[in-house]
Structure formats: C-alpha cells, structure tokens
Design a protein around this motif. Structure first.
Motif, PDB file in Angstrom:
ATOM      1  N   ALA A   1     -10.173  -8.783  -6.643  1.00  0.00           N
ATOM      2  CA  ALA A   1     -10.457  -7.439  -6.133  1.00  0.00           C
ATOM      3  C   ALA A   1      -9.878  -7.260  -4.735  1.00  0.00           C
ATOM      4  CB  ALA A   1     -11.964  -7.192  -6.116  1.00  0.00           C
ATOM      5  N   GLY A   2     -10.013  -8.290  -3.893  1.00  0.00           N
ATOM      6  CA  GLY A   2      -9.471  -8.202  -2.544  1.00  0.00           C
ATOM      7  C   GLY A   2      -7.961  -8.083  -2.529  1.00  0.00           C
ATOM      8  N   ILE A   3      -7.302  -8.846  -3.392  1.00  0.00           N
ATOM      9  CA  ILE A   3      -5.835  -8.757  -3.488  1.00  0.00           C
ATOM     10  C   ILE A   3      -5.417  -7.362  -3.938  1.00  0.00           C
ATOM     11  CG2 ILE A   3      -3.842  -9.573  -4.807  1.00  0.00           C
ATOM     12  CD1 ILE A   3      -5.077 -12.370  -4.725  1.00  0.00           C
ATOM     13  N   ALA A   4      -6.110  -6.829  -4.940  1.00  0.00           N
ATOM     14  CA  ALA A   4      -5.803  -5.472  -5.406  1.00  0.00           C
ATOM     15  C   ALA A   4      -6.027  -4.453  -4.288  1.00  0.00           C
ATOM     16  CB  ALA A   4      -6.660  -5.127  -6.619  1.00  0.00           C
ATOM     17  N   GLY A   5      -7.091  -4.636  -3.510  1.00  0.00           N
ATOM     18  CA  GLY A   5      -7.367  -3.728  -2.412  1.00  0.00           C
ATOM     19  C   GLY A   5      -6.317  -3.806  -1.317  1.00  0.00           C
ATOM     20  N   ALA A   6      -5.888  -5.032  -1.000  1.00  0.00           N
ATOM     21  CA  ALA A   6      -4.883  -5.214   0.058  1.00  0.00           C
ATOM     22  C   ALA A   6      -3.526  -4.669  -0.364  1.00  0.00           C
ATOM     23  CB  ALA A   6      -4.775  -6.696   0.410  1.00  0.00           C
ATOM     24  N   VAL A   7      -3.119  -4.956  -1.596  1.00  0.00           N
ATOM     25  CA  VAL A   7      -1.811  -4.499  -2.081  1.00  0.00           C
ATOM     26  C   VAL A   7      -1.786  -2.982  -2.182  1.00  0.00           C
ATOM     27  CG1 VAL A   7      -0.234  -4.504  -4.049  1.00  0.00           C
ATOM     28  CG2 VAL A   7      -1.276  -6.643  -3.279  1.00  0.00           C
ATOM     29  N   SER A   8      -2.837  -2.389  -2.738  1.00  0.00           N
ATOM     30  CA  SER A   8      -2.866  -0.929  -2.888  1.00  0.00           C
ATOM     31  C   SER A   8      -2.906  -0.238  -1.528  1.00  0.00           C
ATOM     32  CB  SER A   8      -4.069  -0.507  -3.739  1.00  0.00           C
ATOM     33  OG  SER A   8      -5.286  -0.965  -3.169  1.00  0.00           O
ATOM     34  N   ALA A   9      -3.631  -0.811  -0.560  1.00  0.00           N
ATOM     35  CA  ALA A   9      -3.685  -0.215   0.776  1.00  0.00           C
ATOM     36  C   ALA A   9      -2.316  -0.268   1.448  1.00  0.00           C
ATOM     37  CB  ALA A   9      -4.724  -0.945   1.630  1.00  0.00           C
ATOM     38  N   THR A  10      -1.651  -1.407   1.330  1.00  0.00           N
ATOM     39  CA  THR A  10      -0.320  -1.545   1.929  1.00  0.00           C
ATOM     40  C   THR A  10       0.678  -0.619   1.240  1.00  0.00           C
ATOM     41  OG1 THR A  10      -0.828  -3.856   2.445  1.00  0.00           O
ATOM     42  CG2 THR A  10       1.488  -3.189   2.549  1.00  0.00           C
ATOM     43  N   TRP A  11       0.564  -0.509  -0.072  1.00  0.00           N
ATOM     44  CA  TRP A  11       1.447   0.381  -0.839  1.00  0.00           C
ATOM     45  C   TRP A  11       1.302   1.825  -0.364  1.00  0.00           C
ATOM     46  CZ3 TRP A  11       5.276   0.492  -4.435  1.00  0.00           C
ATOM     47  CH2 TRP A  11       5.478   1.681  -5.131  1.00  0.00           C
ATOM     48  N   MET A  12       0.061   2.289  -0.226  1.00  0.00           N
ATOM     49  CA  MET A  12      -0.165   3.669   0.200  1.00  0.00           C
ATOM     50  C   MET A  12       0.351   3.903   1.614  1.00  0.00           C
ATOM     51  SD  MET A  12      -3.861   4.795  -1.385  1.00  0.00           S
ATOM     52  CE  MET A  12      -4.776   3.413  -0.694  1.00  0.00           C
ATOM     53  N   THR A  13       0.208   2.890   2.469  1.00  0.00           N
ATOM     54  CA  THR A  13       0.697   3.019   3.845  1.00  0.00           C
ATOM     55  C   THR A  13       2.212   3.157   3.876  1.00  0.00           C
ATOM     56  OG1 THR A  13      -1.164   1.696   4.668  1.00  0.00           O
ATOM     57  CG2 THR A  13       0.738   1.923   6.110  1.00  0.00           C
ATOM     58  N   LEU A  14       2.909   2.360   3.057  1.00  0.00           N
ATOM     59  CA  LEU A  14       4.368   2.394   3.040  1.00  0.00           C
ATOM     60  C   LEU A  14       4.906   3.658   2.388  1.00  0.00           C
ATOM     61  CD1 LEU A  14       5.098  -1.326   2.094  1.00  0.00           C
ATOM     62  CD2 LEU A  14       5.449  -0.248   4.320  1.00  0.00           C
ATOM     63  N   ILE A  15       4.256   4.096   1.322  1.00  0.00           N
ATOM     64  CA  ILE A  15       4.731   5.262   0.588  1.00  0.00           C
ATOM     65  C   ILE A  15       4.382   6.559   1.301  1.00  0.00           C
ATOM     66  CG2 ILE A  15       4.561   6.522  -1.593  1.00  0.00           C
ATOM     67  CD1 ILE A  15       6.128   3.892  -1.711  1.00  0.00           C
ATOM     68  N   HIS A  16       3.268   6.566   2.022  1.00  0.00           N
ATOM     69  CA  HIS A  16       2.812   7.772   2.708  1.00  0.00           C
ATOM     70  C   HIS A  16       2.600   7.470   4.186  1.00  0.00           C
ATOM     71  CE1 HIS A  16       2.168   9.650  -1.225  1.00  0.00           C
ATOM     72  NE2 HIS A  16       1.595   8.519  -1.587  1.00  0.00           N
ATOM     73  N   PRO A  17       3.660   7.170   4.918  1.00  0.00           N
ATOM     74  CA  PRO A  17       3.514   6.809   6.340  1.00  0.00           C
ATOM     75  C   PRO A  17       3.000   7.939   7.223  1.00  0.00           C
ATOM     76  CG  PRO A  17       5.821   7.148   5.799  1.00  0.00           C
ATOM     77  CD  PRO A  17       5.073   7.191   4.499  1.00  0.00           C
ATOM     78  N   ASP A  18       3.106   9.184   6.730  1.00  0.00           N
ATOM     79  CA  ASP A  18       2.676  10.316   7.538  1.00  0.00           C
ATOM     80  C   ASP A  18       1.219  10.689   7.305  1.00  0.00           C
ATOM     81  OD1 ASP A  18       3.137  11.098   4.945  1.00  0.00           O
ATOM     82  OD2 ASP A  18       3.806  13.120   5.485  1.00  0.00           O
ATOM     83  N   ALA A  19       0.508   9.893   6.509  1.00  0.00           N
ATOM     84  CA  ALA A  19      -0.895  10.214   6.222  1.00  0.00           C
ATOM     85  C   ALA A  19      -1.758  10.108   7.476  1.00  0.00           C
ATOM     86  CB  ALA A  19      -1.451   9.297   5.132  1.00  0.00           C
ATOM     87  N   ARG A  20      -1.426   9.193   8.391  1.00  0.00           N
ATOM     88  CA  ARG A  20      -2.118   9.065   9.666  1.00  0.00           C
ATOM     89  C   ARG A  20      -1.094   8.859  10.766  1.00  0.00           C
ATOM     90  NH1 ARG A  20      -7.689   8.362   9.500  1.00  0.00           N
ATOM     91  NH2 ARG A  20      -7.471   8.833  11.716  1.00  0.00           N
TER      92      ARG A  20
END
Length: 218
Positions: free
Chosen positions: A95-114
C-alpha cells in the motif's frame, strides 16, 4: 502508572499515534467516496487537473498504510500475533509503495497543481517514501530485523505529515488569521524534514537502549 507491562505514557503515545493516523485515513476514505459518487460539490479543479485513477489509488493505498502502520508499532501485537504482523506488514508495504508511486506520478504529470515549494518537496519525499519501504522490505528478507525496523520508521515518518500537518498550520492560522500559499507549502515541506529528524532521533535512541541492555546482560 502502567497498563499491562507498558507504562501509561507509552500507551498514551500509541493512542495519539493511532489517532493521528486515523485523520488522513478518514480523509482518504472521504475523498475516495466523493470521487466514486461524483458529487457535484466536489472541488472542480481536482477533476480538471488530477486524473481520477492515480488519485483514487493514492487515497486508498495511503489510508491502508496509515492504519496498518499504526497498528504495527504495538509490541504486544507483534509478539502475540507474529503471523498477522508479517501479513499486515506485507500489505502495508504494498500500500505504501502504491501511495508513493501514485503521489510522485501526480506531481510529475500535474506540476501546476501546487506552487514550486510543495512541488519540489513532493519530488524529493515521494521517492524517499518509496525507497525507505523497499529498503525495509529487503532488510526483512535478509532477516535484518534492526535494519527493517529503522527503514520502516523512516517510511512511516515521511507519511506522517498528512496527519500532523493540521497541528503545525493551526498556530499560524490562529495568530495570523490567514496564511499565504507560500507559507502553507513551506510548512508542509518543513514537516517532512522535522518528521525525518524525529525518526532518526528515535532510531538512535532505540539502538542505544538495545546496546545498553545487551551490555547489561553480558
């Protein structure tokens, strides 16, 4: 005072830790429910700027990680139910690996979110969370129990700000009434550093205590 064989203050620490983990877990369940039901009042910017699938993976996996990781720290459960501890540990790592990978993915794909401060913080600490979990898994495969404990403490520390952040931001809100986006993101980024520093302190304290106990037995 004590409860069973554990001092009262230690049990209070366990309870506080579990409650802190319940906060982001409950928030994850809530956010996941809103995504599933497509409630019209759910913030529109998230629908436009973040893909639903990785966000759903993140909130669900992170919620599972928080709850299982909080239970894993209880020594009585580890000793009395070793099979459950191993099974829950595997699920928590996945679960932690899935959480870390998905969080990093969203950050890279949507850098303008924050803003840029939080962006670079997530770029650093998302992979760190993943790396700590992998190192913890590899350590237990080698039956390096001390190394496994240390890496999992670090992994837990990186994930913890999701539950403690409100307590770090609240004093600023009470004093200032409103905080800027830059300050908000800076506090979030500092939270990761602070939690890792606390984790390293705890790791060294545990090691020192074990060395003292070992010398005393000899």
């Amino acid at each position: 005072l004590s409860v069973g064989k554990q001092p009262m203050k230690r049990w209070l620490a366990y309870i506080a830790l579990f409650l802190i983990c319940v906060v982001p877990a409950a928030a994850g369940v809530y956010r996941g429910t809103t995504l599933l039901l497509e409630w019209s009042w759910y913030p529109e910017f998230l629908r436009d700027r973040i893909d639903h699938l990785p966000l759903m993976i993140h909130v669900v996996s992170a919620a599972v990680f928080y709850i299982l990781a909080a239970v894993q720290v209880l020594p009585r459960i580890r000793k009395r139910y070793p099979r459950w501890h191993r099974l829950a540990g595997r699920v928590a790592v996945i679960a932690g690996i899935a959480g870390a990978v998905s969080a990093t993915w969203m950050t890279l794909i949507h850098p303008d979110a924050r803003g840029p401060v939080l962006y670079y913080g997530r770029i650093v600490f998302g992979p760190l969370w993943l790396g700590f979990l992998v190192m913890g898994y590899l350590a237990i495969k080698r039956r390096d129990f001390s190394g496994h404990r240390d890496w999992m403490i670090r992994a837990f520390a990186v994930a913890m700000p999701a539950g403690t952040l409100i307590f770090m931001i609240l004093p600023f809100i009470l004093v200032m009434g409103e905080i800027s986006e830059v300050l908000d993101e800076s506090i979030q980024s500092c939270a990761w550093v602070l939690h890792l520093a606390i984790a390293e302190y705890l790791i060294r304290r545990i090691r020192s205590r074990k060395r003292t106990t070992h010398l005393g037995e000899n």
